[in-house]
Write an enzyme that holds these catalytic residues in place. Sequence first.
Site, PDB file in Angstrom:
ATOM      1  N   ASN A   1      15.171   0.055 -20.300  1.00 62.34           N
ATOM      2  CA  ASN A   1      15.092   0.435 -18.885  1.00 62.34           C
ATOM      3  C   ASN A   1      15.997  -0.409 -17.991  1.00 62.34           C
ATOM      4  O   ASN A   1      15.913  -0.344 -16.767  1.00 62.34           O
ATOM      5  CB  ASN A   1      13.639   0.375 -18.389  1.00 62.34           C
ATOM      6  CG  ASN A   1      13.050  -1.027 -18.479  1.00 62.34           C
ATOM      7  OD1 ASN A   1      13.687  -1.961 -18.979  1.00 62.34           O
ATOM      8  ND2 ASN A   1      11.828  -1.187 -18.002  1.00 62.34           N
TER       9      ASN A   1
ATOM     10  N   HIS B   1      19.192  -4.316 -12.972  1.00 70.21           N
ATOM     11  CA  HIS B   1      17.920  -4.696 -13.603  1.00 70.21           C
ATOM     12  C   HIS B   1      18.208  -5.247 -14.995  1.00 70.21           C
ATOM     13  O   HIS B   1      18.748  -4.542 -15.835  1.00 70.21           O
ATOM     14  CB  HIS B   1      17.030  -3.450 -13.697  1.00 70.21           C
ATOM     15  CG  HIS B   1      15.765  -3.633 -14.477  1.00 70.21           C
ATOM     16  ND1 HIS B   1      15.135  -2.591 -15.139  1.00 70.21           N
ATOM     17  CD2 HIS B   1      15.004  -4.726 -14.714  1.00 70.21           C
ATOM     18  CE1 HIS B   1      14.049  -3.038 -15.729  1.00 70.21           C
ATOM     19  NE2 HIS B   1      13.948  -4.336 -15.501  1.00 70.21           N
TER      20      HIS B   1
ATOM     21  N   GLY C   1      12.535   3.094  -8.905  1.00 71.03           N
ATOM     22  CA  GLY C   1      11.875   4.256  -9.485  1.00 71.03           C
ATOM     23  C   GLY C   1      12.392   4.469 -10.892  1.00 71.03           C
ATOM     24  O   GLY C   1      12.204   3.633 -11.770  1.00 71.03           O
TER      25      GLY C   1
ATOM     26  N   ALA D   1       8.082   2.002 -10.797  1.00 64.72           N
ATOM     27  CA  ALA D   1       7.206   3.171 -10.791  1.00 64.72           C
ATOM     28  C   ALA D   1       6.155   3.069 -11.892  1.00 64.72           C
ATOM     29  O   ALA D   1       5.010   3.469 -11.716  1.00 64.72           O
ATOM     30  CB  ALA D   1       8.034   4.444 -10.965  1.00 64.72           C
TER      31      ALA D   1
ATOM     32  N   HIS E   1       6.334  -3.733  -9.877  1.00 66.07           N
ATOM     33  CA  HIS E   1       7.740  -4.005 -10.209  1.00 66.07           C
ATOM     34  C   HIS E   1       8.552  -2.726 -10.354  1.00 66.07           C
ATOM     35  O   HIS E   1       9.759  -2.788 -10.590  1.00 66.07           O
ATOM     36  CB  HIS E   1       7.831  -4.823 -11.495  1.00 66.07           C
ATOM     37  CG  HIS E   1       7.769  -4.031 -12.772  1.00 66.07           C
ATOM     38  ND1 HIS E   1       6.806  -3.084 -13.029  1.00 66.07           N
ATOM     39  CD2 HIS E   1       8.577  -4.051 -13.874  1.00 66.07           C
ATOM     40  CE1 HIS E   1       7.002  -2.568 -14.234  1.00 66.07           C
ATOM     41  NE2 HIS E   1       8.070  -3.123 -14.770  1.00 66.07           N
TER      42      HIS E   1
ATOM     43  N   HIS F   1      10.386 -10.168 -12.432  1.00 63.47           N
ATOM     44  CA  HIS F   1       9.104  -9.443 -12.525  1.00 63.47           C
ATOM     45  C   HIS F   1       8.435  -9.572 -13.896  1.00 63.47           C
ATOM     46  O   HIS F   1       7.467  -8.876 -14.173  1.00 63.47           O
ATOM     47  CB  HIS F   1       9.238  -7.974 -12.100  1.00 63.47           C
ATOM     48  CG  HIS F   1      10.265  -7.168 -12.836  1.00 63.47           C
ATOM     49  ND1 HIS F   1      11.126  -6.294 -12.190  1.00 63.47           N
ATOM     50  CD2 HIS F   1      10.569  -7.066 -14.157  1.00 63.47           C
ATOM     51  CE1 HIS F   1      11.904  -5.699 -13.086  1.00 63.47           C
ATOM     52  NE2 HIS F   1      11.580  -6.143 -14.290  1.00 63.47           N
ATOM     53  N   ASN F   2       8.959 -10.473 -14.759  1.00 64.28           N
ATOM     54  CA  ASN F   2       8.283 -10.863 -16.006  1.00 64.28           C
ATOM     55  C   ASN F   2       8.392 -12.378 -16.096  1.00 64.28           C
ATOM     56  O   ASN F   2       9.365 -12.881 -16.662  1.00 64.28           O
ATOM     57  CB  ASN F   2       8.989 -10.264 -17.234  1.00 64.28           C
ATOM     58  CG  ASN F   2       8.502  -8.885 -17.615  1.00 64.28           C
ATOM     59  OD1 ASN F   2       7.856  -8.218 -16.824  1.00 64.28           O
ATOM     60  ND2 ASN F   2       8.819  -8.453 -18.804  1.00 64.28           N
TER      61      ASN F   2
END
Length: 397
Positions: A162, A180, A303, A328, A326, A270-271
């Site tokens: 992702n 990301h 998203g 969707a 973090h 976000h981790n």
Amino acid sequence: MSYVEVPGAKVPIRMWTDPSTVEGVAMEQLRNVSTLPWIKGLAVMPDVHYGKGATVGSVIAMQGAVCPAAVGVDIGCGMSAVKTSLTANDLPGDLSGLRSRIEQAIPVGRGMHDEPVDPDRLYGFGAQGWDDFWKRFDGIAEAVRFRQERAVKQMGTLGSGNHFVEVCLDESGAVWLMLHSGSRNIGKELADHHIGEARKLPHNQGLVDRDLAVFVADTPEMAAYRNDLFWAQEYAKHNRAIMMALLQNVLRKQFKKAKVTFEPVISCHHNYVAEERYDGMDLLVTRKGAIRAGSGDYGIIPGSMGTGSYIVRGLGNEASFNSASHGAGRKMSRNAAKRRFSTRDLEEQTRGVECRKDSGVVDEIPGAYKPIERVIDQQKDLVEVVAKLKQVVCVKG
């Protein structure tokens, strides 16, 4: 919405979503986490779904302990975004050339740079403590030190799954850059090493789930993990910073006449694990698929590869341990998405986006994710929206 409390073993589970909509295996994971002796709080974001090790979209606050599998294997994974001086009118009608230039500048998938990126030669890149950061590599787990050459050459690369690089437009037509990624292979190998070490420790033998094995304070194992964890989180931050500098250089070259300028970069993990204080206690807060949303903190909530993303500002809600979602969040697994959708579906759902539309990324199709607008609406007491973005270019590994 405000949160809903679900009974847990040691602490209640605070959920920013309807518990009845959460898959059973994810609820079981959350209840298992709530049994840990060291836990002081558990908050669940609206993008919650089942994850390896621990539930994605969970915020686990523990005292004197940390669970490496709850952090996950992509230590420090997160987002960066920046607003540019370009507008939609500056972009060409055919964006395939821009996508190709981005893919040439930033290796994707398992790729790496032929030679390490020299940050001193990157316009606008200012990594403080760069030399010191690499000197500390000799202090990480001996089991993974042989990966140094790969770690150096993967600095400034995207990865797969992702992870993505995007060119986006906000509602006023301003062009944004967004990406990301995390700590690449070196983060994964460090995580795998320490998860294995934690599972061997005597105090973890009676846990309801061996993925919840923890390190406890004032032990050599905890000291070693904290050292490697924080180094990998720093690697991830540098990785995104270098990619963003490379991405900005692509735009400078392609739009020379426009003399592109950039606002300050927004970046967030976000981790990860952070040392924070709540209710008079010093806690280790693990955000597994969650961003920090302290009062005034800027964050990014994407998203999927065909839908909008949001730049947000935190409201400082301590009930969530100053956290927000973090992204969707998946509503089906990768394998389920591959069974359910075709490349034709992918083409339809990414219409208007310059991106891959082949079978290799069908598992990332927008239909595999929850509606991002609904996820944002469920956390109005956690963040306020600063900007809504829609991608026009999406690069994936």
